[in-house]
Design an enzyme around this catalytic site. Structure first.
Site, short mmCIF file in Angstrom:
data_model
loop_
_atom_site.label_atom_id
_atom_site.label_comp_id
_atom_site.label_asym_id
_atom_site.label_seq_id
_atom_site.Cartn_x
_atom_site.Cartn_y
_atom_site.Cartn_z
N ASN A 1 -9.48 3.54 -1.05
CA ASN A 1 -9.67 4.19 0.13
C ASN A 1 -9.04 5.73 0.01
O ASN A 1 -9.66 6.54 0.21
CB ASN A 1 -9.63 3.70 1.31
CG ASN A 1 -10.55 2.64 1.50
OD1 ASN A 1 -11.76 2.93 0.79
ND2 ASN A 1 -10.37 1.74 2.38
N HIS B 1 0.89 -1.17 0.08
CA HIS B 1 0.19 0.15 0.01
C HIS B 1 0.87 1.08 -0.08
O HIS B 1 0.36 2.22 -0.16
CB HIS B 1 -0.91 -0.06 1.12
CG HIS B 1 -2.45 0.40 0.98
ND1 HIS B 1 -2.80 0.14 -0.25
CD2 HIS B 1 -3.49 0.54 1.74
CE1 HIS B 1 -4.27 0.71 -0.27
NE2 HIS B 1 -4.34 0.69 0.84
N ASP C 1 -0.91 2.38 -5.19
CA ASP C 1 -0.49 1.38 -5.72
C ASP C 1 -2.05 0.83 -6.50
O ASP C 1 -3.01 1.36 -6.21
CB ASP C 1 -0.54 0.43 -4.52
CG ASP C 1 -1.58 0.75 -3.36
OD1 ASP C 1 -2.00 1.74 -2.88
OD2 ASP C 1 -2.56 -0.30 -3.09
N ASN D 1 -7.08 6.16 4.28
CA ASN D 1 -8.52 6.65 4.19
C ASN D 1 -8.82 8.04 4.46
O ASN D 1 -9.77 8.51 4.06
CB ASN D 1 -9.47 5.78 5.00
CG ASN D 1 -9.20 5.76 6.40
OD1 ASN D 1 -8.45 6.57 6.81
ND2 ASN D 1 -10.28 5.35 7.09
#
Length: 210
Positions: A114, A20, A93, A68
């Site tokens: 997100n 991520h 990513d 997020n």
């Protein structure tokens, strides 16, 4: 032209090497290219660097809000410096691309990411550029969260690093505002080198008799 380069990821050493955080890896590489130093900026909720290239101001940003809430950081900096969505590149990513591939595009949906979802909401626009770094897909939707928060295998990490090195070559075109050229550079990959022919094994008596 691109004025603001944003890399997405999660803060903290436990996330540093996870899939991520590929966006952070890209912006770190760009900072090295530009000899810029990312420093904490509370006003923008992230690590930020400001430098000048060819007389133009350029900003690099790594939100430290967790994925997020990435838009909180991006929107704060963009609003203060009056940077339009189309002058922003977000590097992140991408599950739908295999490791080693990168794609550049402008606009579109957040596709469940997100970080992009919050940037959409905070900017009030989806009209920014995205550089999608392939990390592959675990094959099962229920495993996605675990997959993105896990370190890639060494061979996959190398492929991601290769895609970062390749796509990074497009930053001068991005700064110049030539996004067609930047897209071509990102999407054009070198064909694999052909392997040299293997030498024929020495003849044996059986070969001679055939």
């Amino acid at each position: 032209m691109i004025k603001l380069f944003v890399g997405l990821g999660n803060p903290g050493p436990e996330y540093e090497a996870t899939r991520h955080n590929a966006g952070f890896w890209w912006v770190d590489a760009l900072a090295r290219e530009l000899k810029a130093t990312l420093v904490p900026e509370r006003a923008y909720h992230g690590l930020m660097a400001r430098t000048s290239v060819g007389g133009h101001s350029v900003w690099l940003l790594e939100p430290q809000t967790f994925m997020n809430l990435s838009g909180k950081s991006v929107a704060a900096l963009a609003r203060f410096y009056k940077i339009a969505p189309e002058e922003i590149l977000v590097v992140h990513d991408e599950l739908d691309l295999p490791p080693g591939q990168a794609k550049l595009k402008r606009g579109g949906s957040h596709a469940g990411h997100n970080g992009l979802r919050d940037i959409h909401a905070q900017l009030g626009s989806s009209d920014y550029w995205r550089l999608r770094l392939g990390i592959g897909h675990p094959g099962v939707k229920s495993e996605v969260v675990h997959w993105v928060l896990k370190k890639p295998a060494p061979d996959q990490r190398q492929l991601i690093e290769d895609s970062i090195a390749h796509s990074l070559k497009a930053w001068p075109a991005m700064l110049a505002g030539d996004m067609d050229k930047a897209t071509l550079q990102v999407h054009t990959t070198k064909p694999p080198r052909p392997k040299p022919p293997r030498p024929a094994p020495p003849a044996t008596p059986q070969d001679a008799a055939a």
